[in-house]
Design a protein around this motif. Structure first.
Motif, PDB file in Angstrom:
ATOM      1  N   ARG A 186       0.817  -1.217   0.000  1.00  0.00           N
ATOM      2  CA  ARG A 186       0.000   0.000   0.000  1.00  0.00           C
ATOM      3  C   ARG A 186       0.853   1.269   0.000  1.00  0.00           C
ATOM      4  O   ARG A 186       0.513   2.274   0.620  1.00  0.00           O
ATOM      5  N   CYS A 187       1.932   1.210  -0.755  1.00  0.00           N
ATOM      6  CA  CYS A 187       2.873   2.335  -0.814  1.00  0.00           C
ATOM      7  C   CYS A 187       2.284   3.561  -1.514  1.00  0.00           C
ATOM      8  O   CYS A 187       2.817   4.659  -1.373  1.00  0.00           O
ATOM      9  N   GLN A 188       1.178   3.391  -2.227  1.00  0.00           N
ATOM     10  CA  GLN A 188       0.515   4.547  -2.828  1.00  0.00           C
ATOM     11  C   GLN A 188       0.032   5.514  -1.752  1.00  0.00           C
ATOM     12  O   GLN A 188      -0.214   6.681  -2.018  1.00  0.00           O
ATOM     13  N   HIS A 189      -0.096   5.042  -0.511  1.00  0.00           N
ATOM     14  CA  HIS A 189      -0.552   5.870   0.604  1.00  0.00           C
ATOM     15  C   HIS A 189       0.593   6.333   1.507  1.00  0.00           C
ATOM     16  O   HIS A 189       0.341   6.953   2.532  1.00  0.00           O
ATOM     17  N   ALA A 190       1.809   6.020   1.142  1.00  0.00           N
ATOM     18  CA  ALA A 190       2.961   6.352   1.991  1.00  0.00           C
ATOM     19  C   ALA A 190       3.081   7.866   2.187  1.00  0.00           C
ATOM     20  O   ALA A 190       2.842   8.642   1.266  1.00  0.00           O
ATOM     21  N   VAL A 191       3.450   8.260   3.396  1.00  0.00           N
ATOM     22  CA  VAL A 191       3.646   9.680   3.673  1.00  0.00           C
ATOM     23  C   VAL A 191       5.004  10.170   3.187  1.00  0.00           C
ATOM     24  O   VAL A 191       5.192  11.358   2.987  1.00  0.00           O
ATOM     25  N   MET A 192       5.927   9.237   3.004  1.00  0.00           N
ATOM     26  CA  MET A 192       7.236   9.559   2.444  1.00  0.00           C
ATOM     27  C   MET A 192       7.900   8.281   1.954  1.00  0.00           C
ATOM     28  O   MET A 192       7.577   7.195   2.425  1.00  0.00           O
TER      29      MET A 192
ATOM     30  N   GLY B  82      -3.788 -11.023  -4.049  1.00  0.00           N
ATOM     31  CA  GLY B  82      -4.898 -10.505  -4.834  1.00  0.00           C
ATOM     32  C   GLY B  82      -4.625  -9.207  -5.562  1.00  0.00           C
ATOM     33  O   GLY B  82      -5.515  -8.642  -6.181  1.00  0.00           O
ATOM     34  N   GLY B  83      -3.392  -8.716  -5.508  1.00  0.00           N
ATOM     35  CA  GLY B  83      -3.037  -7.475  -6.191  1.00  0.00           C
ATOM     36  C   GLY B  83      -2.471  -7.734  -7.569  1.00  0.00           C
ATOM     37  O   GLY B  83      -2.679  -8.797  -8.153  1.00  0.00           O
ATOM     38  N   ASP B  84      -1.715  -6.767  -8.069  1.00  0.00           N
ATOM     39  CA  ASP B  84      -1.186  -6.895  -9.435  1.00  0.00           C
ATOM     40  C   ASP B  84       0.339  -6.754  -9.507  1.00  0.00           C
ATOM     41  O   ASP B  84       0.897  -6.663 -10.591  1.00  0.00           O
ATOM     42  N   ASP B  85       0.999  -6.710  -8.365  1.00  0.00           N
ATOM     43  CA  ASP B  85       2.460  -6.602  -8.301  1.00  0.00           C
ATOM     44  C   ASP B  85       3.003  -5.257  -8.790  1.00  0.00           C
ATOM     45  O   ASP B  85       4.217  -5.106  -8.949  1.00  0.00           O
ATOM     46  N   GLU B  86       2.127  -4.251  -9.038  1.00  0.00           N
ATOM     47  CA  GLU B  86       2.629  -2.951  -9.459  1.00  0.00           C
ATOM     48  C   GLU B  86       3.478  -2.345  -8.358  1.00  0.00           C
ATOM     49  O   GLU B  86       3.060  -2.275  -7.188  1.00  0.00           O
ATOM     50  N   ALA B  87       4.661  -1.914  -8.703  1.00  0.00           N
ATOM     51  CA  ALA B  87       5.601  -1.345  -7.741  1.00  0.00           C
ATOM     52  C   ALA B  87       5.615   0.173  -7.831  1.00  0.00           C
ATOM     53  O   ALA B  87       5.181   0.744  -8.835  1.00  0.00           O
ATOM     54  N   VAL B  88       6.100   0.807  -6.780  1.00  0.00           N
ATOM     55  CA  VAL B  88       6.355   2.244  -6.824  1.00  0.00           C
ATOM     56  C   VAL B  88       7.833   2.435  -7.067  1.00  0.00           C
ATOM     57  O   VAL B  88       8.653   1.613  -6.671  1.00  0.00           O
ATOM     58  N   GLY B  89       8.189   3.516  -7.734  1.00  0.00           N
ATOM     59  CA  GLY B  89       9.585   3.737  -8.103  1.00  0.00           C
ATOM     60  C   GLY B  89      10.299   4.720  -7.225  1.00  0.00           C
ATOM     61  O   GLY B  89      10.597   5.830  -7.640  1.00  0.00           O
ATOM     62  N   TRP B  90      10.559   4.340  -6.014  1.00  0.00           N
ATOM     63  CA  TRP B  90      11.303   5.224  -5.135  1.00  0.00           C
ATOM     64  C   TRP B  90      12.756   5.112  -5.494  1.00  0.00           C
ATOM     65  O   TRP B  90      13.658   5.400  -5.001  1.00  0.00           O
TER      66      TRP B  90
END
Length: 138
Positions: free
Chosen positions: A107-113, A130-138
């Protein structure tokens, strides 16, 4: 995993763990952040039947959608139960460092930083949950 006994901060409530966790991770959702007062929450996910309460009184409440259980005396967060999953997310703060070994962030889309470490950072949840494995690019 050897049976493990964890306890709240005051020692009145114990959690008896009889199985190894299914997953260990950090959650960045708003619910976890609000309940723990932190930027993210460390969790170890266990089958519900393998996490037994013993000792003192507990209190359970629901903030948004997830029932969470705390020690009624000291307030230590013990675990949350995702509705319909038959799992308990035990607070990683209770596990000794040699037993808490997180392997990803959710749930990194909700990360504060951003949190920069060597673990995968999923925008929502991994496909195995149950997700799609989409990653965030930090």
């Amino acid at each position: 995993m050897q049976p493990t006994i964890l306890q709240c901060r005051c020692g009145q409530v114990q959690l008896h763990l009889s199985e190894a966790p299914i997953a260990q991770f950090y959650c960045h959702c708003g619910d976890c952040r609000a309940v723990t007062g932190g930027g993210y929450s460390p969790l170890a996910l266990f089958p519900a039947a393998s996490v037994k309460l013993a000792g003192g009184d507990t209190t359970t409440w629901t903030y948004q959608t997830m029932p969470r259980t705390r020690c009624a005396h000291c307030g230590t967060l013990l675990f949350g139960e995702s509705p319909g999953m038959n799992m308990r997310g035990v607070s990683g703060f209770l596990l000794p460092p040699d037993l808490f070994k997180p392997t990803f962030h959710i749930r990194c889309q909700h990360a504060v930083m951003p949190v920069k470490d060597d673990l995968p950072h999923f925008k929502d949840v991994p496909a195995a949950f149950g997700g799609d494995d989409e990653a965030v690019g930090w």
